[in-house]
Design an enzyme around this catalytic site. Sequence first.
Site, PDB file in Angstrom:
ATOM      1  N   GLY A  77      26.467  10.416  10.368  1.00  0.00           N
ATOM      2  CA  GLY A  77      26.713  10.466   8.927  1.00  0.00           C
ATOM      3  C   GLY A  77      25.402  10.210   8.217  1.00  0.00           C
ATOM      4  O   GLY A  77      24.354  10.676   8.642  1.00  0.00           O
ATOM      5  N   GLU A  78      25.443   9.427   7.154  1.00  0.00           N
ATOM      6  CA  GLU A  78      24.227   9.071   6.419  1.00  0.00           C
ATOM      7  C   GLU A  78      24.020   7.566   6.591  1.00  0.00           C
ATOM      8  O   GLU A  78      24.802   6.767   6.094  1.00  0.00           O
ATOM      9  CB  GLU A  78      24.375   9.448   4.954  1.00  0.00           C
ATOM     10  CG  GLU A  78      23.064   9.816   4.273  1.00  0.00           C
ATOM     11  CD  GLU A  78      22.074   8.662   4.257  1.00  0.00           C
ATOM     12  OE1 GLU A  78      20.931   8.839   4.733  1.00  0.00           O
ATOM     13  OE2 GLU A  78      22.442   7.574   3.795  1.00  0.00           O
ATOM     14  N   SER A  79      22.956   7.194   7.296  1.00  0.00           N
ATOM     15  CA  SER A  79      22.810   5.803   7.730  1.00  0.00           C
ATOM     16  C   SER A  79      22.675   4.817   6.577  1.00  0.00           C
ATOM     17  O   SER A  79      23.231   3.714   6.626  1.00  0.00           O
ATOM     18  CB  SER A  79      21.617   5.666   8.672  1.00  0.00           C
ATOM     19  OG  SER A  79      20.404   6.051   8.043  1.00  0.00           O
TER      20      SER A  79
ATOM     21  N   HIS B 292      24.553  14.881  18.324  1.00  0.00           N
ATOM     22  CA  HIS B 292      26.001  14.852  18.120  1.00  0.00           C
ATOM     23  C   HIS B 292      26.708  15.616  19.233  1.00  0.00           C
ATOM     24  O   HIS B 292      26.929  16.832  19.116  1.00  0.00           O
ATOM     25  CB  HIS B 292      26.368  15.499  16.780  1.00  0.00           C
ATOM     26  CG  HIS B 292      25.842  14.797  15.581  1.00  0.00           C
ATOM     27  ND1 HIS B 292      26.548  13.827  14.918  1.00  0.00           N
ATOM     28  CD2 HIS B 292      24.670  14.939  14.923  1.00  0.00           C
ATOM     29  CE1 HIS B 292      25.840  13.386  13.893  1.00  0.00           C
ATOM     30  NE2 HIS B 292      24.693  14.051  13.879  1.00  0.00           N
TER      31      HIS B 292
ATOM     32  N   ILE C  10      21.142  17.177  13.911  1.00  0.00           N
ATOM     33  CA  ILE C  10      21.279  17.349  12.457  1.00  0.00           C
ATOM     34  C   ILE C  10      20.581  16.172  11.787  1.00  0.00           C
ATOM     35  O   ILE C  10      21.069  15.043  11.820  1.00  0.00           O
ATOM     36  CB  ILE C  10      22.754  17.400  12.029  1.00  0.00           C
ATOM     37  CG1 ILE C  10      23.504  18.508  12.769  1.00  0.00           C
ATOM     38  CG2 ILE C  10      22.865  17.596  10.507  1.00  0.00           C
ATOM     39  CD1 ILE C  10      25.002  18.485  12.532  1.00  0.00           C
ATOM     40  N   ARG C  11      19.408  16.413  11.205  1.00  0.00           N
ATOM     41  CA  ARG C  11      18.617  15.343  10.584  1.00  0.00           C
ATOM     42  C   ARG C  11      18.532  14.149  11.535  1.00  0.00           C
ATOM     43  O   ARG C  11      18.736  13.001  11.149  1.00  0.00           O
ATOM     44  CB  ARG C  11      19.233  14.936   9.237  1.00  0.00           C
ATOM     45  CG  ARG C  11      19.260  16.030   8.197  1.00  0.00           C
ATOM     46  CD  ARG C  11      19.949  15.576   6.921  1.00  0.00           C
ATOM     47  NE  ARG C  11      19.217  14.473   6.297  1.00  0.00           N
ATOM     48  CZ  ARG C  11      19.752  13.653   5.384  1.00  0.00           C
ATOM     49  NH1 ARG C  11      21.012  13.792   5.012  1.00  0.00           N
ATOM     50  NH2 ARG C  11      19.026  12.694   4.856  1.00  0.00           N
TER      51      ARG C  11
ATOM     52  N   CYS D 183      23.543   9.396  16.256  1.00  0.00           N
ATOM     53  CA  CYS D 183      22.720   9.704  15.086  1.00  0.00           C
ATOM     54  C   CYS D 183      22.621   8.520  14.120  1.00  0.00           C
ATOM     55  O   CYS D 183      21.925   7.548  14.401  1.00  0.00           O
ATOM     56  CB  CYS D 183      23.243  10.968  14.417  1.00  0.00           C
ATOM     57  SG  CYS D 183      22.033  11.766  13.326  1.00  0.00           S
TER      58      CYS D 183
ATOM     59  N   GLU E 197      29.819  15.159  19.806  1.00  0.00           N
ATOM     60  CA  GLU E 197      31.189  15.340  19.306  1.00  0.00           C
ATOM     61  C   GLU E 197      31.340  16.660  18.552  1.00  0.00           C
ATOM     62  O   GLU E 197      32.443  17.212  18.481  1.00  0.00           O
ATOM     63  CB  GLU E 197      31.608  14.158  18.426  1.00  0.00           C
ATOM     64  CG  GLU E 197      31.037  14.110  17.028  1.00  0.00           C
ATOM     65  CD  GLU E 197      29.614  13.593  16.956  1.00  0.00           C
ATOM     66  OE1 GLU E 197      29.086  13.464  15.828  1.00  0.00           O
ATOM     67  OE2 GLU E 197      28.996  13.331  18.021  1.00  0.00           O
TER      68      GLU E 197
ATOM     69  N   ARG F 222      13.897   7.867  11.078  1.00  0.00           N
ATOM     70  CA  ARG F 222      14.947   8.725  10.536  1.00  0.00           C
ATOM     71  C   ARG F 222      14.435  10.156  10.332  1.00  0.00           C
ATOM     72  O   ARG F 222      13.264  10.377  10.080  1.00  0.00           O
ATOM     73  CB  ARG F 222      15.433   8.177   9.190  1.00  0.00           C
ATOM     74  CG  ARG F 222      16.057   6.813   9.240  1.00  0.00           C
ATOM     75  CD  ARG F 222      16.619   6.384   7.872  1.00  0.00           C
ATOM     76  NE  ARG F 222      15.663   6.637   6.804  1.00  0.00           N
ATOM     77  CZ  ARG F 222      15.968   7.143   5.611  1.00  0.00           C
ATOM     78  NH1 ARG F 222      17.224   7.446   5.324  1.00  0.00           N
ATOM     79  NH2 ARG F 222      15.048   7.346   4.703  1.00  0.00           N
TER      80      ARG F 222
END
Length: 204
Positions: A52-54, A181, A139-140, A84, A183, A113
């Site tokens: 997600g967004e840490s 990821h 992804i990022r 991630c 998943e 990051r």
Amino acid sequence: MTGVPRIAVLALQGGVAEHVEMLRELGAEPVPVRSAAALSSGPWHGVVLPGGESSTMDRLLRRFRMRDPLAELITSGVPVLATCAGLILLAERIEDPAPGQTSLGVLPVTVRRNAFGRQVDSSREEVSTAFGKVDAAFIRAPEVTAVGGDVRVIARRGSSPQGAGAVVAVATDQVIGMSFHPELTHDLTLHSEFVRRAHRQRHA
């Protein structure tokens, strides 16, 4: 469900549903947790920290007073799987935190990051890990730039775990943390190892 490991899946933000689906497929009982009260409803035999967004996850953990209970659960020794942003949450040190960003500080690694570019630079690759090859989505994604303690490097990007590529997955006897990821590609390799550990925790 009875007789299966019960897994707390942090569900404040990010990719939760895919983890839940895969854990069920592997015979575990995943429970999305969104509050300190939910975290206290153990026993837990494992914890999943999704992508997600840490920095958003960090803010929400503090806002909902979940940060300390989550850190205590992890330091109690239950198995942990982190993808991630989840790996960033675990890290002792973030090289380039967002303004005000903190972490749980429970895994002796340093992470950077967005090490492999922006969202538009996302990719799908095969990664060789110590537990087998993984079909991975980046992804990022963060990079692990330093490890300490009993942390082992289990995957490098574009190389074997012993090669010279950027470190993208690490493990201890308790934690499996990765930049990518699995998943999102429904690759069960690392989740299977995590569920095996959760079964051992349940029977400990």
